[in-house]
Write a protein that holds these residues in place. Structure first.
Motif: not given
Ligand SMILES: *Cc1c(COP(=O)(O)O)cnc(C)c1O
Length: 348
Positions: A53-55, A58, A79-80, A82-83, A125, A147, A149-150, A171, A173, A176, A183
């Motif tokens: 995962s993205g988490t 990190l 931000v979400c 996860a960080l 991010p 980051d 992820a987006q 990420s 997910y 995304k 993943g």
């Molecule tokens: C989705 C996201 C994450 C976490 O990714 P996961 O795969 O859901 O664990 C981290 N940072 C940002 C900016 C995200 O959008």
């Protein structure tokens, strides 16, 4: 109902995953290695480690940088969580800073005001697909974890995001830019850092016991990821066309539209508009018209931490609304959203 987000999948992903299942090599194997190679090449980083995962990406990035208790890591508030979680996993202290109103990204001046002798890294991010100001952030001479992820596929000064930082995380997910269900990936120019992450992501076959994780990606996910990555240029093109259409539709309304940027190119993971009105009411009105709009960040981090000094984040949180944008959104669906959201905005 038109959903707020939706993955874009077809027979190609089904076939790629089916082939892996038929091969019976379904856990981390050759497909994962291949996915690491192609993503590394696409972004321009020689070393890559796929994770679950993205988490997890990190978490392992912080461990690879030897960040632990009494260390500080700077992150934006908008931000979400996860960080926040990843920083707590390693026992470090999150230092939450404010954002740039124009881009929704971490503000370099706000970072500067919070740097201390304990600061060990900045997580940057690229929010909603818009590159952060990497040049200004690099002047602090601190490790940067990008980051992405987006923002996979976005460019900052004609070079892909993810190729600038000490480490970059991704990420995959379901919602995304590209997905493997769940993943993640870490990229770097440092072989040593990526080797550490590869060592930490699996517990088996080690000579010495140390704290390790089971954060592996499966070959089924990696097969799907490769198909998705091939489609990414087409996905981005589609998103940018949808964004242009939203821009033309709403430019004369009393809303703030995403900033056009000089140094980066926005890939529109989200199309976020700002409206000075009761957002919850608007979200409900959209829902009753059968399309979903959302706050793009559920709740700013400084609210969870009961801190008060992120005024720009507060302002943006009150006003920012994310409207559906994804490659599988049809022209009819977008026309429907434009017409109905326009009507809602006119009645405010
Ligand atoms: C989705 C996201 C994450 C976490 O990714 P996961 O795969 O859901 O664990 C981290 N940072 C940002 C900016 C995200 O959008």
């Amino acid at each position: 109902m038109i959903p707020h987000s939706r993955p874009s999948l077809d027979k190609k992903e089904v076939e790629a995953v089916a082939q892996v299942i038929e091969s019976a090599h379904i856990a981390q194997g050759s497909m994962v290695k291949k996915f690491e190679q192609v993503l590394g090449r696409y972004i321009g980083c020689p070393y890559a480690a796929a994770v679950s995962s993205g988490t997890a990406a990190l978490h392992l990035s912080l461990l690879a940088l030897d960040i632990g208790s009494s260390d500080e890591v700077i992150i934006p508030s908008y931000v979400c969580t996860a960080l926040l979680n990843a920083i707590h996993y390693v026992g470090a202290n999150p230092v939450v800073v404010d954002i740039d109103e124009r881009t929704f990204n971490i503000h370099p001046e706000s970072v500067a005001s919070k740097i201390s002798t304990r600061t060990r890294a900045i997580v940057v991010p690229h929010m909603f697909g818009c590159p952060a100001d990497l040049e200004a952030l690099s002047q602090f001479n601190l490790p940067i974890i990008e980051d992405c992820a987006q923002a996979i596929g976005a460019q900052y000064r004609e070079r892909p995001v993810g190729s600038w930082g000490t480490l970059a995380i991704f990420s995959f997910y379901a919602t995304k830019m590209i997905t493997t269900g769940e993943g993640g990936m870490v990229l770097s120019h440092s072989k040593e850092l990526i080797n550490r992450i590869k060592c930490l992501r699996e517990y088996d076959n080690k000579n010495n016991f140390g704290l390790r994780f089971n954060y592996k990606m499966t070959d089924m996910q990696a097969a799907m990821g490769q198909v998705q990555l091939q489609k990414l240029p087409e996905f981005i093109q589609k998103r940018q066309l949808l964004a242009l259409k939203y821009y033309q539709a709403f430019k004369d309304f009393n809303v703030k539209l995403p900033a056009e940027l000089q140094n980066g190119n926005h890939i529109f993971y989200r199309y976020v508009v700002r409206i000075q009105a009761d957002l919850d009411n608007i979200i409900n009105l959209c829902e009753s018209k059968q399309f979903q709009c959302r706050r793009p960040v559920f709740k700013p981090l400084h609210h969870y931490l009961k801190q008060k000094d992120c005024p720009v984040t507060d302002l943006v949180y009150r006003e920012a609304l994310s409207i559906p944008i994804y490659p599988s959104l049809t022209q009819d669906q977008q026309d429907y959203i434009i017409e109905n959201l326009g009507e809602i905005l006119r009645q405010l």
